[in-house]
Design an enzyme around this catalytic site. Structure first.
Site, short mmCIF file in Angstrom:
data_model
loop_
_atom_site.label_atom_id
_atom_site.label_comp_id
_atom_site.label_asym_id
_atom_site.label_seq_id
_atom_site.Cartn_x
_atom_site.Cartn_y
_atom_site.Cartn_z
N LYS A 181 -5.07 -11.35 -4.49
CA LYS A 181 -5.07 -10.74 -3.14
C LYS A 181 -4.13 -11.59 -2.29
O LYS A 181 -4.56 -12.48 -1.56
CB LYS A 181 -6.49 -10.68 -2.58
CG LYS A 181 -6.60 -9.79 -1.34
CD LYS A 181 -8.06 -9.55 -0.99
CE LYS A 181 -8.21 -8.91 0.39
NZ LYS A 181 -7.66 -7.57 0.51
C1 LIG Z 1 -5.13 -3.22 -2.46
C2 LIG Z 1 -6.61 -3.22 -2.39
N1 LIG Z 1 -7.32 -2.61 -3.36
C3 LIG Z 1 -8.66 -2.60 -3.33
C4 LIG Z 1 -9.37 -3.21 -2.31
C5 LIG Z 1 -10.87 -3.18 -2.32
O1 LIG Z 1 -11.38 -4.45 -2.61
P1 LIG Z 1 -12.79 -4.92 -2.05
O2 LIG Z 1 -13.76 -3.89 -2.46
O3 LIG Z 1 -13.04 -6.23 -2.69
O4 LIG Z 1 -12.65 -5.01 -0.57
C6 LIG Z 1 -8.67 -3.85 -1.29
C7 LIG Z 1 -9.39 -4.53 -0.20
O5 LIG Z 1 -9.54 -5.72 -0.25
C8 LIG Z 1 -7.27 -3.86 -1.33
O6 LIG Z 1 -6.57 -4.46 -0.37
#
Ligand SMILES: Cc1ncc(COP(=O)(O)O)c(C=O)c1O
Length: 320
Positions: free
Chosen positions: A161
């Protein structure tokens, strides 16, 4: 959406006043994107404010830093504590969004300087309600397939991330909004489905729950993981696999998951209605109930996902 300022931000080991949490314009991250971050929600529950999957989010933050060989000068427990502190010090009793960020700061200039710039770490939190309105959530959102693909394997790692990945997200989201859609879905480089600009994607087809596997340029979302566990517990078949684009048009139901959107139904893709095209389908709805039930107390927290914050704990004195 505007950020509602709170009093304190945890910055490099201590709480500082919100407006003093600033960085130098020559910080490495600002020029080269060398920053990893998290988005975490804290919920108001009958037992007080609880942070959802705090330890898992912190682990993902460390994992993202590990991929980019960014040294984090704090332990996971120190960062968990920083998250609790920003909730407590700012008295965010109604729940909040927490944003930890780890980045290469001010030092030498250059993509890969001889001496690593110091790593800086901040954790901010503010009150944040629903990302989408309640009505939107009930009715579902209209989305499109983006003309932009997600990142190819072995280019930018999708499982990290990292701030840089969100340039792809910006292209996808901005295009979708320009075209009048609530969100865009990126395809993986092989043309199969990947994810939304900031959400994971699920389909319901013939009673099974399908989601693109981690190899399809997706972030390993914690809401994705929570939903898969809740679904399996309820006897649903869950498959992580390669999904052709057209299967989305043929899905009985579809929805997004993510910390921001939680579980949001998709009612149309490229103007093709999904299911009834009017509201969340029965599987989506039952998973929404199970998920939101974690915070109202209706769903048992078997996994220890809720990390309760002691709001009465003495506040750490702010310095700076
Ligand atoms: C690109 C992306 N995909 C998926 C998610 C969903 O992840 P999470 O459920 O951990 O927030 C996020 C958010 O963080 C994201 O930025």
């Amino acid at each position: 959406m505007p950020i509602p300022a709170t009093q304190f931000i945890w910055f490099n080991g201590k709480l500082v006043p919100w407006e003093k949490a600033t960085v130098h314009v020559l910080s490495h991250a600002l020029h080269y994107g060398s920053s990893v971050f998290e988005g975490i929600r804290a919920y108001e529950t009958p037992r007080g404010v609880a942070i959802f999957r705090l330890r898992d989010h912190t682990r993902r933050l460390f994992d993202s830093a590990k991929i980019y060989r960014i040294n984090v000068p704090y332990s996971a427990e120190q960062l968990n504590d920083a998250c609790r502190q920003v909730i407590g010090a700012n008295q965010l009793k109604r729940g909040a969004y927490i944003r930890p960020v780890v980045f290469r700061g001010y030092g030498e200039i250059g993509v890969s300087p001889k001496i690593d710039p110091p790593t800086e770490v901040a954790v901010a939190a503010w009150e944040w309600g629903k990302y989408l309105s309640h009505a939107e959530e009930e009715a579902g959102v209209d989305v499109c397939i983006s003309s932009w693909n997600r990142v190819a394997p072995n280019t930018l790692p999708a499982l990290a991330k990292a701030a840089g990945n969100y340039l792809s997200s910006q292209l996808i989201a901005a295009e979708a909004r320009r075209l009048g859609f609530a969100e865009g879905i990126g395809l993986a480089p092989d043309g199969t489905l990947s994810e939304g600009s900031g959400e994971n994607l699920f389909l319901v087809k013939d009673g099974a729950l399908l989601t693109p596997a981690l190899a399809h340029s997706v972030l390993g979302g914690l809401t994705r993981d929570s939903v898969m566990r809740l679904a399996r517990e309820r006897g649903l078949e869950v498959r992580e696999c390669a999904i052709p684009r057209e299967l989305l048009y043929l899905a009985d139901e579809a929805f997004f998951t993510g910390t921001a959107v939680e579980i949001t139904a998709i009612r149309s893709v490229d103007r093709i209605p999904i299911g009834s095209g009017k509201h969340a389908g029965p599987v989506t709805e039952s998973l929404q109930h199970a998920f939101y039930g974690l915070f109202s107390g209706k769903t048992a927290d078997k996994w220890g996902w809720l990390d309760y914050v002691d709001m009465s704990a003495p506040r750490v004195a702010a310095s700076g």
